[in-house]
Design a protein around this motif. Structure first.
Motif, PDB file in Angstrom:
ATOM      1  N   ILE A  16       0.868  -1.190   0.000  1.00  0.00           N
ATOM      2  CA  ILE A  16       0.000   0.000   0.000  1.00  0.00           C
ATOM      3  C   ILE A  16       0.902   1.235   0.000  1.00  0.00           C
ATOM      4  N   GLY A  17       0.905   1.982  -1.105  1.00  0.00           N
ATOM      5  CA  GLY A  17       1.777   3.153  -1.240  1.00  0.00           C
ATOM      6  C   GLY A  17       2.838   2.877  -2.286  1.00  0.00           C
ATOM      7  N   SER A  18       2.967   3.782  -3.251  1.00  0.00           N
ATOM      8  CA  SER A  18       3.837   3.537  -4.411  1.00  0.00           C
ATOM      9  C   SER A  18       5.149   4.295  -4.349  1.00  0.00           C
ATOM     10  N   THR A  51       2.331   3.941   3.656  1.00  0.00           N
ATOM     11  CA  THR A  51       1.439   5.052   3.293  1.00  0.00           C
ATOM     12  C   THR A  51       1.945   6.425   3.739  1.00  0.00           C
ATOM     13  N   GLY A  52       3.158   6.502   4.304  1.00  0.00           N
ATOM     14  CA  GLY A  52       3.709   7.816   4.675  1.00  0.00           C
ATOM     15  C   GLY A  52       3.086   8.372   5.946  1.00  0.00           C
ATOM     16  N   GLY A  53       3.200   9.683   6.126  1.00  0.00           N
ATOM     17  CA  GLY A  53       2.803  10.320   7.390  1.00  0.00           C
ATOM     18  C   GLY A  53       1.353  10.764   7.427  1.00  0.00           C
ATOM     19  N   SER A  95       3.779  21.425   9.766  1.00  0.00           N
ATOM     20  CA  SER A  95       3.970  20.000  10.076  1.00  0.00           C
ATOM     21  C   SER A  95       4.673  19.331   8.893  1.00  0.00           C
ATOM     22  N   HIS A  96       5.613  18.458   9.222  1.00  0.00           N
ATOM     23  CA  HIS A  96       6.562  18.013   8.193  1.00  0.00           C
ATOM     24  C   HIS A  96       6.774  16.501   8.185  1.00  0.00           C
ATOM     25  N   PHE A  97       6.633  15.864   9.350  1.00  0.00           N
ATOM     26  CA  PHE A  97       7.021  14.450   9.420  1.00  0.00           C
ATOM     27  C   PHE A  97       6.420  13.831  10.681  1.00  0.00           C
ATOM     28  N   THR A 136      -2.010   2.427  -4.925  1.00  0.00           N
ATOM     29  CA  THR A 136      -1.681   3.776  -4.483  1.00  0.00           C
ATOM     30  C   THR A 136      -2.821   4.755  -4.764  1.00  0.00           C
ATOM     31  N   LYS A 137      -2.966   5.700  -3.834  1.00  0.00           N
ATOM     32  CA  LYS A 137      -4.035   6.706  -3.962  1.00  0.00           C
ATOM     33  C   LYS A 137      -3.777   7.620  -5.157  1.00  0.00           C
ATOM     34  N   GLY A 138      -2.496   7.833  -5.467  1.00  0.00           N
ATOM     35  CA  GLY A 138      -2.164   8.754  -6.562  1.00  0.00           C
ATOM     36  C   GLY A 138      -1.606   8.016  -7.756  1.00  0.00           C
ATOM     37  N   MET A 139      -0.511   8.541  -8.296  1.00  0.00           N
ATOM     38  CA  MET A 139       0.185   7.904  -9.425  1.00  0.00           C
ATOM     39  C   MET A 139       1.647   7.746  -9.029  1.00  0.00           C
ATOM     40  N   GLY A 180       8.908   2.715   6.091  1.00  0.00           N
ATOM     41  CA  GLY A 180       8.881   4.152   5.799  1.00  0.00           C
ATOM     42  C   GLY A 180       8.210   4.960   6.891  1.00  0.00           C
ATOM     43  N   GLU A 181       7.761   6.140   6.502  1.00  0.00           N
ATOM     44  CA  GLU A 181       7.306   7.120   7.486  1.00  0.00           C
ATOM     45  C   GLU A 181       6.099   6.654   8.304  1.00  0.00           C
ATOM     46  N   VAL A 182       5.304   5.756   7.770  1.00  0.00           N
ATOM     47  CA  VAL A 182       4.135   5.293   8.537  1.00  0.00           C
ATOM     48  C   VAL A 182       4.552   4.510   9.789  1.00  0.00           C
TER      49      VAL A 182
HETATM   50  C1  LIG Z   1       8.660  18.907   1.479  1.00  0.00           C
HETATM   51  C2  LIG Z   1       9.376  17.727   2.085  1.00  0.00           C
HETATM   52  C3  LIG Z   1      10.766  17.657   1.991  1.00  0.00           C
HETATM   53  C4  LIG Z   1      11.438  16.578   2.556  1.00  0.00           C
HETATM   54  N1  LIG Z   1      12.802  16.508   2.419  1.00  0.00           N
HETATM   55  C5  LIG Z   1      13.463  15.450   2.923  1.00  0.00           C
HETATM   56  C6  LIG Z   1      14.870  15.303   2.729  1.00  0.00           C
HETATM   57  O1  LIG Z   1      15.500  16.120   2.063  1.00  0.00           O
HETATM   58  N2  LIG Z   1      15.482  14.222   3.298  1.00  0.00           N
HETATM   59  C7  LIG Z   1      14.811  13.288   4.018  1.00  0.00           C
HETATM   60  O2  LIG Z   1      15.407  12.338   4.506  1.00  0.00           O
HETATM   61  N3  LIG Z   1      13.477  13.396   4.183  1.00  0.00           N
HETATM   62  C8  LIG Z   1      12.789  14.423   3.650  1.00  0.00           C
HETATM   63  N4  LIG Z   1      11.435  14.498   3.814  1.00  0.00           N
HETATM   64  C9  LIG Z   1      10.729  13.364   4.431  1.00  0.00           C
HETATM   65  C10 LIG Z   1      10.654  12.195   3.447  1.00  0.00           C
HETATM   66  O3  LIG Z   1      10.516  12.712   2.135  1.00  0.00           O
HETATM   67  C11 LIG Z   1       9.462  11.276   3.738  1.00  0.00           C
HETATM   68  O4  LIG Z   1       9.451  10.906   5.079  1.00  0.00           O
HETATM   69  C12 LIG Z   1       9.548  10.011   2.916  1.00  0.00           C
HETATM   70  O5  LIG Z   1       9.754  10.315   1.557  1.00  0.00           O
HETATM   71  C13 LIG Z   1       8.265   9.191   3.063  1.00  0.00           C
HETATM   72  O6  LIG Z   1       8.294   8.151   2.138  1.00  0.00           O
HETATM   73  P1  LIG Z   1       7.203   7.004   2.224  1.00  0.00           P
HETATM   74  O7  LIG Z   1       7.428   6.110   1.074  1.00  0.00           O
HETATM   75  O8  LIG Z   1       7.184   6.441   3.586  1.00  0.00           O
HETATM   76  O9  LIG Z   1       5.804   7.793   2.029  1.00  0.00           O
HETATM   77  P2  LIG Z   1       5.353   8.780   0.876  1.00  0.00           P
HETATM   78  O10 LIG Z   1       6.420   9.154  -0.039  1.00  0.00           O
HETATM   79  O11 LIG Z   1       4.614   9.873   1.545  1.00  0.00           O
HETATM   80  O12 LIG Z   1       4.336   7.892   0.051  1.00  0.00           O
HETATM   81  C14 LIG Z   1       3.135   7.433   0.607  1.00  0.00           C
HETATM   82  C15 LIG Z   1       2.355   6.711  -0.453  1.00  0.00           C
HETATM   83  O13 LIG Z   1       1.212   6.094   0.126  1.00  0.00           O
HETATM   84  C16 LIG Z   1       0.063   6.423  -0.645  1.00  0.00           C
HETATM   85  N5  LIG Z   1      -1.109   6.326   0.211  1.00  0.00           N
HETATM   86  C17 LIG Z   1      -1.382   7.005   1.348  1.00  0.00           C
HETATM   87  N6  LIG Z   1      -2.577   6.606   1.826  1.00  0.00           N
HETATM   88  C18 LIG Z   1      -3.046   5.661   0.980  1.00  0.00           C
HETATM   89  C19 LIG Z   1      -4.228   4.887   0.925  1.00  0.00           C
HETATM   90  N7  LIG Z   1      -5.185   5.004   1.827  1.00  0.00           N
HETATM   91  N8  LIG Z   1      -4.391   4.025  -0.109  1.00  0.00           N
HETATM   92  C20 LIG Z   1      -3.454   3.908  -1.069  1.00  0.00           C
HETATM   93  N9  LIG Z   1      -2.309   4.607  -1.066  1.00  0.00           N
HETATM   94  C21 LIG Z   1      -2.122   5.468  -0.054  1.00  0.00           C
HETATM   95  C22 LIG Z   1       0.374   7.812  -1.156  1.00  0.00           C
HETATM   96  O14 LIG Z   1      -0.478   8.168  -2.219  1.00  0.00           O
HETATM   97  C23 LIG Z   1       1.822   7.605  -1.558  1.00  0.00           C
HETATM   98  O15 LIG Z   1       1.879   6.857  -2.746  1.00  0.00           O
HETATM   99  C24 LIG Z   1      10.725  15.563   3.254  1.00  0.00           C
HETATM  100  C25 LIG Z   1       9.340  15.635   3.355  1.00  0.00           C
HETATM  101  C26 LIG Z   1       8.657  16.688   2.769  1.00  0.00           C
HETATM  102  C27 LIG Z   1       7.155  16.735   2.877  1.00  0.00           C
END
Ligand SMILES: Cc1cc2nc3c(=O)[nH]c(=O)nc-3n(C[C@H](O)[C@H](O)[C@H](O)COP(=O)(O)OP(=O)(O)OC[C@H]3O[C@@H](n4cnc5c(N)ncnc54)[C@H](O)[C@@H]3O)c2cc1C
Length: 580
Positions: A9-11, A190-192, A358-360, A33-36, A382-384
């Motif tokens: 879940i999450g791309s 799914t990230g934060g 809010s950032h993370f 994924t919710k988006g692309m 990941g962030e979740v």
């Molecule tokens: C502006 C910004 C700058 C940053 N810069 C840095 C940096 O320089 N260095 C660093 O280490 N960290 C940085 N971070 C933090 C880091 O980018 C994120 O913590 C990390 O990329 C999260 O990756 P992820 O794959 O866990 O989640 P994400 O990249 O957030 O992806 C989550 C995925 O889950 C999908 N999703 C969510 N809910 C659902 C659902 N219900 N059903 C289906 N799909 C779903 C979303 O659509 C997305 O595809 C930054 C964050 C931000 C916002």
């Protein structure tokens, strides 16, 4: 019904990286994924520095690193700046595997510009690229591997059978249909949940759905009170709220010597971090700023002043060249915005108003070093997931986390999937979950947009950077009132295809669960640690609070308990203060 080996879940960073590992192990992954892919989530918006110990940067990656660094020093910095509540087993995996994960990305074609030295790191550890570049490379590897990606699919729930997670259900946003998927293992990436607050740096799809569905399914979450705010984002003009600025990403060691001032011109950071001042870590900067605001010493828009008037013109003019930031061009254009005029006025003495966004999320689903959650069949990356960063994340460590945990979740979920078969998902449960998804579009009622605004206001004012028992108690009362509104959420638009209001209705349910988790844990932690600041308990209290707060679902009720911190080698000190 769709059947696959491992559903992810999450791309984005963590999800795409996990899928590659599943495929490598000869199983069939399906990314939903919710988006692309490459166009949603936080990863594509990242700076992006990716942390690895500086010795490996020099010796393995062939970049400008510092051989005096070591994995041990990197580990220590993460724990000390995480204020000692990190899961040390997760951090060990993080520092051990970071070099190989980053090397692999470079071998796949990820372009790197330079190495950053972020605040809180003793050595330069941030291998610098862009989030777009990370996702270009990962999405291209996903395509090359022939991995299926189901886009515009909002997962709403995990489905359990015989005590294990056996699949997922959700809404296909492009058809308006409810879709169940059976899987031998599920990885949640799914990230934060930054949309819980009205000002955020992250994109709109980051609504804590993963946290909420994991909670509903009975998974444990850890330290949900720990939310990171990026300290210096624009807050004025209002249309720019949450936007980062060429310097505001956090000056870092070797960055510009900007000054932060309150309404009387005092550089208040001397109260919070007299040595590092404006180069302090994100937690202290955000807390310092918001304390000025709460004490009535802030700027009119509710932040503080950010000035570079003290600097000679030559230093400011040369900054884009010296910074070597791939986004910042010599003419001061940055991420599609032109800052030249603003910089010229700042050189003459104009300041800008900045404040936290809010950032993370440091807190999240509780996993062990095999990325297993507390429910069999459910893995996280990941962030979740909580635990890696403790009370405060150092810049650059989230991008490392997605690569390291993405790969680990892929490996261990595949191992689990190989020992399990696809089962039929229980019919009655599917019917109940379908009714929940369809309800908002089938009824008229409270607007999800209004409810979201209301909950964001509670989050910002009462569960924001600065908290007290009084603010949190009030928040919890107001959250109960909003929860009573949830069964009345309805959509005025009745179309089934790409119905934004319907999507918002489902996301608001996630956000309210997330807010309740954050507020409850924040109310419980009667101390200040990392990003969690209590004005009524201003010190870090290792004697009583060197422990993790666990959130669970017991019969539909949100409950909290405590767990000892997982310690492998770094023994926390008996005493410590937020000022130290
Ligand atoms: C502006 C910004 C700058 C940053 N810069 C840095 C940096 O320089 N260095 C660093 O280490 N960290 C940085 N971070 C933090 C880091 O980018 C994120 O913590 C990390 O990329 C999260 O990756 P992820 O794959 O866990 O989640 P994400 O990249 O957030 O992806 C989550 C995925 O889950 C999908 N999703 C969510 N809910 C659902 C659902 N219900 N059903 C289906 N799909 C779903 C979303 O659509 C997305 O595809 C930054 C964050 C931000 C916002």
């Amino acid at each position: 019904m769709i059947k696959t080996d491992v559903v992810i879940i999450g791309s984005e960073g963590a999800g795409a990286r996990a899928a590659l590992e599943v495929k490598k192990l000869n199983l069939e992954p399906l990314i939903v994924t919710k988006g692309m892919i490459g166009r949603c989530g936080s990863t594509v918006t990242a700076g992006a520095d990716i942390d690895v110990d500086s010795k490996s940067i020099k010796e393995l990656l062939g970049l400008e690193g510092d051989s005096r660094d070591s994995k041990e020093a990197f580990f220590e910095d993460i724990i000390v700046e995480g204020r000692y509540i990190n899961n040390q087993k997760l951090v060990e995996a993080h520092v051990d595997e970071a070099p190989d994960r980053i090397k692999e990305m470079m071998d796949w074609g990820m372009k790197v510009t330079n190495v950053l030295h972020g605040p809180g790191h003793r050595y330069p550890r941030g291998v610098y690229t862009t989030g777009q570049e990370i996702m270009r490379v990962l999405a291209s590897e996903v395509r090359k591997a022939g991995i299926r990606v189901y886009e515009h699919f909002m997962v709403t729930d995990l489905v359990k059978k015989d005590g294990r997670v056996a699949g997922i259900v959700g809404l296909d946003l492009s058809t308006g249909k409810f879709v169940p998927i059976s899987a031998k293992a599920v990885i949640i990436a799914t990230g934060g949940g930054m949309m819980m607050y009205p000002v955020q740096t992250a994109p709109e799809d980051i609504t804590g759905d993963g946290h909420a569905m994991a909670w509903r399914a009975g998974a444990e979450l850890v330290d949900m009170e720990m939310v990171q705010f990026l300290a210096c984002t624009f807050i004025n003009p209002p249309a720019w709220r949450g936007l980062t600025f060429p310097f505001t990403i956090g000056p870092g060691v070797g960055g510009m010597e900007i000054w932060l001032m309150n309404k009387f011109g005092a550089r208040f950071m001397k109260k919070w971090d007299p040595e590092r001042m404006e180069h302090s870590t994100r937690d202290k900067l955000a807390i310092g700023i918001m304390n000025e605001v709460v004490d009535g010493l802030g700027s009119p828009a509710g932040g503080v002043y950010y000035s570079l008037k003290h600097l000679p013109d030559e230093i400011v003019d040369r900054y884009p060249l010296e910074r070597k930031d791939p986004y910042l061009k010599e003419d001061w254009s940055f991420k599609g915005f032109q800052f030249k005029e603003l910089i010229e006025s700042m050189k003459k003495g104009k300041s800008i108003e900045v404040g936290p966004a809010s950032h993370f999320f440091m807190g999240g689903i509780r996993i062990n070093e095999r990325c297993e959650t507390s429910i069999p069949g459910l893995f996280g990356a990941g962030e979740v997931c909580g635990g890696t960063h403790g009370g405060n994340r150092l810049s650059g460590n989230a991008c490392t986390q997605i690569l390291v945990q993405g790969a680990r979740a892929g490996i261990f979920a595949s191992e689990y999937a190989k020992g399990n078969a696809n089962g039929e998902l229980p019919k009655e449960e599917l019917k109940r979950l379908e009714d929940r998804v369809m309800a908002p579009v089938e009824r008229d009622g409270t607007s999800p947009f209004e409810l979201k605004r209301a909950l964001q206001k509670i989050a910002w004012e009462k569960v924001g950077v600065v908290r007290t028992a009084e603010s949190l108690t009030k928040a919890l009362g107001e959250i109960e009132a909003i929860k009573k509104e949830l069964p009345q959420i309805g959509c005025s638009a009745k179309n089934r295809v790409y119905n934004r209001e319907w999507l918002e209705a489902l996301q608001v349910e996630s956000l309210i669960t997330l807010l309740e988790m954050t507020a409850k844990s924040a109310a419980l932690r009667e101390e200040s640690r990392g990003a969690h600041y209590r004005r009524d308990f201003t010190s870090m209290d290792n004697e009583n609070w060197l422990r993790n707060i666990i959130t669970e679902n017991k019969g539909g009720q949100m409950t909290n308990s405590f767990a000892p911190v997982v310690i492998t080698s770094l023994i926390p000190p008996k005493e410590g203060s937020i000022h130290g």
